[in-house]
Design a protein around this motif. Structure first.
Motif, PDB file in Angstrom:
ATOM      1  N   ILE A  88       0.870  -1.298   0.064  1.00 30.32           N
ATOM      2  CA  ILE A  88       0.053  -0.421   0.017  1.00 30.32           C
ATOM      3  C   ILE A  88       0.549   1.780  -0.257  1.00 30.32           C
ATOM      4  O   ILE A  88       2.168   1.310   0.578  1.00 30.32           O
ATOM      5  CB  ILE A  88      -0.674  -0.105   1.015  1.00 30.32           C
ATOM      6  CG1 ILE A  88      -0.488   0.058   2.345  1.00 30.32           C
ATOM      7  CG2 ILE A  88      -1.593  -1.155   1.569  1.00 30.32           C
ATOM      8  CD1 ILE A  88      -0.893   0.411   3.386  1.00 30.32           C
ATOM      9  N   ALA A 138      -1.988   5.030   2.495  1.00 30.30           N
ATOM     10  CA  ALA A 138      -3.287   4.210   2.801  1.00 30.30           C
ATOM     11  C   ALA A 138      -3.199   3.649   4.139  1.00 30.30           C
ATOM     12  O   ALA A 138      -4.346   2.754   4.527  1.00 30.30           O
ATOM     13  CB  ALA A 138      -3.087   3.361   1.853  1.00 30.30           C
ATOM     14  N   MET A 151      -6.629   1.055   5.158  1.00 27.38           N
ATOM     15  CA  MET A 151      -6.446   0.188   4.822  1.00 27.38           C
ATOM     16  C   MET A 151      -6.775  -1.062   6.068  1.00 27.38           C
ATOM     17  O   MET A 151      -7.461  -1.891   5.876  1.00 27.38           O
ATOM     18  CB  MET A 151      -4.789  -0.648   4.226  1.00 27.38           C
ATOM     19  CG  MET A 151      -4.988  -1.619   3.168  1.00 27.38           C
ATOM     20  SD  MET A 151      -6.651  -1.867   2.164  1.00 27.38           S
ATOM     21  CE  MET A 151      -6.362  -3.850   1.700  1.00 27.38           C
ATOM     22  N   MET A 210      -3.014  -0.992  -3.304  1.00 26.59           N
ATOM     23  CA  MET A 210      -4.160   0.386  -2.822  1.00 26.59           C
ATOM     24  C   MET A 210      -3.330   1.042  -3.289  1.00 26.59           C
ATOM     25  O   MET A 210      -2.038   1.770  -2.043  1.00 26.59           O
ATOM     26  CB  MET A 210      -3.947  -0.341  -1.123  1.00 26.59           C
ATOM     27  CG  MET A 210      -5.736   0.850  -0.618  1.00 26.59           C
ATOM     28  SD  MET A 210      -5.838   0.896   0.770  1.00 26.59           S
ATOM     29  CE  MET A 210      -7.149   1.768   0.975  1.00 26.59           C
ATOM     30  N   THR A 214     -10.031  -3.689  -9.891  1.00 24.05           N
ATOM     31  CA  THR A 214     -10.526  -2.485  -8.985  1.00 24.05           C
ATOM     32  C   THR A 214     -11.359  -2.353  -8.689  1.00 24.05           C
ATOM     33  O   THR A 214     -12.471  -3.282  -9.022  1.00 24.05           O
ATOM     34  CB  THR A 214      -9.777  -1.293  -9.990  1.00 24.05           C
ATOM     35  OG1 THR A 214     -10.755  -0.357 -10.452  1.00 24.05           O
ATOM     36  CG2 THR A 214      -8.379  -0.878 -10.591  1.00 24.05           C
ATOM     37  N   TRP A 260      -9.373   6.033  -3.403  1.00 22.56           N
ATOM     38  CA  TRP A 260      -8.564   4.908  -2.760  1.00 22.56           C
ATOM     39  C   TRP A 260      -9.256   3.691  -3.834  1.00 22.56           C
ATOM     40  O   TRP A 260     -10.335   3.275  -3.736  1.00 22.56           O
ATOM     41  CB  TRP A 260      -8.397   4.487  -1.297  1.00 22.56           C
ATOM     42  CG  TRP A 260      -7.457   5.432  -0.317  1.00 22.56           C
ATOM     43  CD1 TRP A 260      -8.277   6.329   0.772  1.00 22.56           C
ATOM     44  CD2 TRP A 260      -6.339   5.923  -1.035  1.00 22.56           C
ATOM     45  NE1 TRP A 260      -7.529   7.321   0.805  1.00 22.56           N
ATOM     46  CE2 TRP A 260      -6.229   7.223   0.467  1.00 22.56           C
ATOM     47  CE3 TRP A 260      -5.474   5.478  -1.602  1.00 22.56           C
ATOM     48  CZ2 TRP A 260      -4.950   7.807   0.561  1.00 22.56           C
ATOM     49  CZ3 TRP A 260      -4.124   5.556  -1.516  1.00 22.56           C
ATOM     50  CH2 TRP A 260      -3.759   6.852  -0.187  1.00 22.56           C
ATOM     51  N   GLN A 261      -8.612   2.870  -4.290  1.00 20.39           N
ATOM     52  CA  GLN A 261      -8.548   1.615  -5.411  1.00 20.39           C
ATOM     53  C   GLN A 261      -7.696   0.559  -4.474  1.00 20.39           C
ATOM     54  O   GLN A 261      -6.335   0.560  -4.121  1.00 20.39           O
ATOM     55  CB  GLN A 261      -8.497   1.769  -6.704  1.00 20.39           C
ATOM     56  CG  GLN A 261      -8.834   3.649  -7.052  1.00 20.39           C
ATOM     57  CD  GLN A 261      -9.822   3.309  -7.861  1.00 20.39           C
ATOM     58  OE1 GLN A 261     -10.722   2.229  -7.548  1.00 20.39           O
ATOM     59  NE2 GLN A 261     -10.421   4.427  -8.323  1.00 20.39           N
ATOM     60  N   LEU A 262      -8.117  -0.648  -4.693  1.00 13.99           N
ATOM     61  CA  LEU A 262      -7.626  -1.684  -4.526  1.00 13.99           C
ATOM     62  C   LEU A 262      -7.916  -2.487  -6.105  1.00 13.99           C
ATOM     63  O   LEU A 262      -8.783  -2.969  -7.046  1.00 13.99           O
ATOM     64  CB  LEU A 262      -8.851  -2.469  -3.124  1.00 13.99           C
ATOM     65  CG  LEU A 262      -8.176  -4.160  -2.931  1.00 13.99           C
ATOM     66  CD1 LEU A 262      -7.208  -3.970  -2.370  1.00 13.99           C
ATOM     67  CD2 LEU A 262      -8.876  -5.361  -2.903  1.00 13.99           C
TER      68      LEU A 262
END
Length: 313
Positions: free
Chosen positions: A99, A103, A107, A146, A158, A266-268
């Motif tokens: 990450i 983050a 997270m 992340m 994503t 924020w993107q996973l």
């Protein structure tokens, strides 16, 4: 020989990083605790595992041989633990996540309940800058990353998690004569290091508004930038997520200015063609079904934040 698994793990981390201080940080231990365990392991051998030259720690050739065996032993023990948990009916394995440094404020909240539900899982979470996160993802070293900026030239899937809002901040109690972007040209600006997504956003903002900054300071962490701003060393564009308490305490103030705040998400992310493990699949299912509950429970203040009124902090 009577060394422990704990000692081997500490030795492996020191061997990987070449630093007792950095190993202590990553293992969430104190430096003396790491030094003691390293010394206890050394006591099992008549040949040195490490040497210090010019205040820098090196692993000896013999230490590298021990490292190979220790890594194999730790791997076997982890597999044995996972197999034991699997026989008991638990989801077992390891989840690896890299990450971006900001983050770290986000997270853990998207992980804690999932990890509590699955005690047979191990978690490895590397907190670093954007460049290293993307490198780990590209090299297939992690299951997920992340980030707030989707990596270019990588085919990824994503899941959008939550907002990432960046504001211009300065020390409380100071009167800043900043009304428009051009006013930033003769102001000391504090940046993150190169490779940071926050730095990239700050540079993009200055470029968009044709601001030629004459006074720049670069620091290597959000915490370092925050403390420098609080001390009055300069101002910076910072993620709101990491400065809530400092705004509440009155250590920082948000400076209103055209074009800010900047809002990303924020993107996973994970590689599109990656073969997901059962643990990875279970985590994706958890995030997709529970992300809004996590946001509502832990980040309602953030989602409702009004940068004009500076409320809900």
């Amino acid at each position: 020989m009577d060394f422990t698994l704990h000692q081997m793990k500490i030795f492996l981390k020191v061997a990987e990083l070449g630093s007792i201080t950095r190993a202590a940080e990553e293992l969430f231990l104190t430096q003396p605790a790491v030094s003691i365990q390293l010394r206890n392991m050394q006591d099992q051998f008549d040949v040195p595992l490490t040497e210090v030259i010019g205040r820098k720690l090196y692993i000896t050739p013999f230490g590298r041989e021990v490292e190979k065996h220790a890594r194999s032993i730790v791997r076997e023990m982890e597999q044995m633990k996972h197999q034991t948990m699997a026989y008991k009916g638990y989801l077992a394995g390891e989840l690896k996540i890299s990450i971006a440094s900001t983050a770290k404020y986000v997270m853990p909240y998207f992980l804690s309940e999932f990890m509590n539900r699955h005690p047979g899982l191990d978690l490895t979470m590397d907190v670093t800058n954007k460049q290293k996160v993307i490198r780990a993802l590209n090299n297939n070293e992690v299951d997920f990353a992340m980030v707030s900026v989707i990596p270019e030239k990588l085919k990824v899937n994503t899941i959008q998690l939550m907002k990432n809002t960046l504001c211009l901040v300065g020390a409380s109690g100071k009167e800043y004569q900043i009304r428009k972007p051009k006013d930033l040209e003769d102001t000391s600006l504090i940046f993150r290091e190169k490779g940071s997504a926050t730095r990239g956003a700050m540079e993009d903002y200055l470029r968009l508004h044709e601001v030629d900054s004459h006074k720049q300071i670069a620091l290597t962490s959000n915490e370092a930038v925050k403390q420098a701003v609080i001390a009055g060393l300069g101002i910076s564009i910072m993620p709101l997520i990491g400065i809530r308490n400092d705004l509440k305490k009155g250590d920082l103030q948000i400076i209103p200015i055209k074009g800010l705040p900047i809002t990303t998400y924020w993107q996973l992310v994970w590689l599109s063609d990656k073969e997901l493990t059962p643990a990875s699949k279970a985590y994706l299912e958890y995030v997709e079904s529970q992300k809004q509950q996590v946001i509502d429970k832990h980040f309602s203040w953030f989602e409702s934040f009004d940068p004009e009124k500076q409320i809900s902090i």
